[in-house]
Every structure is written in structure tokens, then in C-alpha cells.
Motif scaffolding. Structure first.
Motif, short mmCIF file in Angstrom:
data_model
loop_
_atom_site.label_atom_id
_atom_site.label_comp_id
_atom_site.label_asym_id
_atom_site.label_seq_id
_atom_site.Cartn_x
_atom_site.Cartn_y
_atom_site.Cartn_z
N GLU A 99 0.83 -1.21 0.00
CA GLU A 99 0.00 0.00 0.00
C GLU A 99 0.86 1.26 0.00
N VAL A 100 2.00 1.24 0.72
CA VAL A 100 2.91 2.39 0.72
C VAL A 100 3.47 2.61 -0.68
N ASN A 101 3.85 1.53 -1.34
CA ASN A 101 4.36 1.66 -2.71
C ASN A 101 3.28 2.20 -3.65
N ASP A 102 2.06 1.72 -3.46
CA ASP A 102 0.95 2.24 -4.28
C ASP A 102 0.75 3.73 -4.05
N LEU A 103 0.84 4.17 -2.78
CA LEU A 103 0.69 5.59 -2.46
C LEU A 103 1.82 6.42 -3.07
N LYS A 104 3.04 5.88 -3.03
CA LYS A 104 4.18 6.59 -3.64
C LYS A 104 3.97 6.73 -5.14
N ASN A 105 3.52 5.65 -5.77
CA ASN A 105 3.26 5.71 -7.21
C ASN A 105 2.16 6.72 -7.52
N LEU A 106 1.13 6.75 -6.70
CA LEU A 106 0.04 7.70 -6.89
C LEU A 106 0.55 9.13 -6.71
N GLU A 107 1.39 9.35 -5.70
CA GLU A 107 1.96 10.67 -5.47
C GLU A 107 2.82 11.11 -6.65
N ASN A 108 3.61 10.17 -7.19
CA ASN A 108 4.43 10.48 -8.36
C ASN A 108 3.56 10.84 -9.56
N GLU A 109 2.46 10.11 -9.72
CA GLU A 109 1.55 10.41 -10.83
C GLU A 109 0.91 11.80 -10.66
N VAL A 110 0.52 12.11 -9.42
CA VAL A 110 -0.09 13.42 -9.15
C VAL A 110 0.92 14.54 -9.42
N ASN A 111 2.14 14.33 -8.98
CA ASN A 111 3.18 15.34 -9.22
C ASN A 111 3.44 15.53 -10.71
N SER A 112 3.48 14.43 -11.44
CA SER A 112 3.73 14.55 -12.88
C SER A 112 2.55 15.24 -13.57
N THR A 113 1.34 14.98 -13.14
CA THR A 113 0.19 15.66 -13.75
C THR A 113 0.18 17.14 -13.37
N LYS A 114 0.63 17.47 -12.14
CA LYS A 114 0.73 18.88 -11.76
C LYS A 114 1.75 19.59 -12.63
N GLU A 115 2.89 18.92 -12.85
CA GLU A 115 3.92 19.52 -13.69
C GLU A 115 3.40 19.73 -15.11
#
Length: 139
Positions: A99-115
Motif C-alpha cells: 500500500e505504501v508503494n501504491d501511495l508513492k506511485n500515486l503521489e508520483n503520478e499526481v506530481n507529474s500531472t501537476k507539472e
């Protein structure tokens, strides 16, 4: 166990007939049969005496108490309980890590979409600036 073929049995019979003699052979057979009967009788008596001893109430009480001790021993199987607890803890940690890895991946996706969205907004502002500059040049 000992197994005899027909050849061995025939050889033993011939040796017995030669050693004992044909006259005394019936007496030998009677003695052997009475010997086997007495051995069977002794074994039956021994077995029945063992069964009588086993049927005494004291032995039944001892047997039941031993069964209870074995049940308590099974209930107090700490090693097995520890193994099961450790296994469940390992499974829980694996689930949490996933679940932590899934959250990290989700955070990375959110950051990339923000960028991407900030880049798109920047492009839109630049285009709007160019339009306003072109409009100002036209006037």
C-alpha cells in the motif's frame, strides 16, 4: 520371516524320517502337536491376563489422565502459536509495504500531472501574451 519352498520342506522330511525312523515318527508327530497346543494355550492365557490388567480401573484412570495431559500439551503449543503469529505479522507488513508503494506511485503520478498542468498553463499564458502583443501591434 522364514519362508520355505517345497524343496526345503521335502529335504527336512527326509532328514527327519532318516534320523527318527519310520517307527517313531507317529510318536514325534503327537509330541509336536501337543507342544504346539500347549504353546497356543500359554499365548491365549498370557493375552487374556494382559487384557485383564489393562481393564483395571487404575489403568483406565491413568490412561484418561495421560490423554488429558496430551490435550493440555497441545493447547500449550507455544511454538506453533508463535509461528502463526509471526506469519500473520509478515503478511500484514507485506500488505502495508504494498500500500505504501501504491501511495508513492500515486503521489508520483499526481506530481507529474501537476507539472504537466503547470506547463500547459504556462503555454496558454504565453499564447495569450502573444495574442495580446499581436493585438497591441495591430492597433
Amino acid at each position: 520371516m522364514l519362508t520355505f519352498g517345497w524343496g526345503e520342506i521335502l529335504l527336512v522330511l527326509v532328514i527327519v524320517i532318516i534320523v527318527v525312523g519310520p517307527k517313531d515318527l507317529p510318536k514325534l508327530i503327537k509330541q509336536l502337536s501337543s507342544f504346539t497346543k500347549s504353546i497356543k494355550k500359554l499365548s491365549r492365557e498370557f493375552k487374556s491376563s494382559l487384557n485383564e490388567i489393562a481393564d483395571h480401573e487404575d489403568f483406565k484412570d491413568v490412561k484418561s489422565s495421560l490423554n488429558e495431559v496430551n490435550k493440555i500439551k497441545d493447547d500449550l503449543d507455544l511454538k506453533g502459536k508463535f509461528k502463526s503469529e509471526i506469519k500473520s505479522i509478515k503478511e500484514t507488513t507485506n500488505i502495508i509495504e504494498k500500500e505504501v508503494n501504491d501511495l508513492k506511485n500515486l503521489e508520483n503520478e499526481v506530481n507529474s500531472t501537476k507539472e504537466k498542468s503547470t506547463l500547459v498553463e504556462k503555454d496558454v499564458r504565453d499564447k495569450n501574451k502573444n495574442k495580446t502583443q499581436d493585438e497591441a501591434d495591430l492597433i
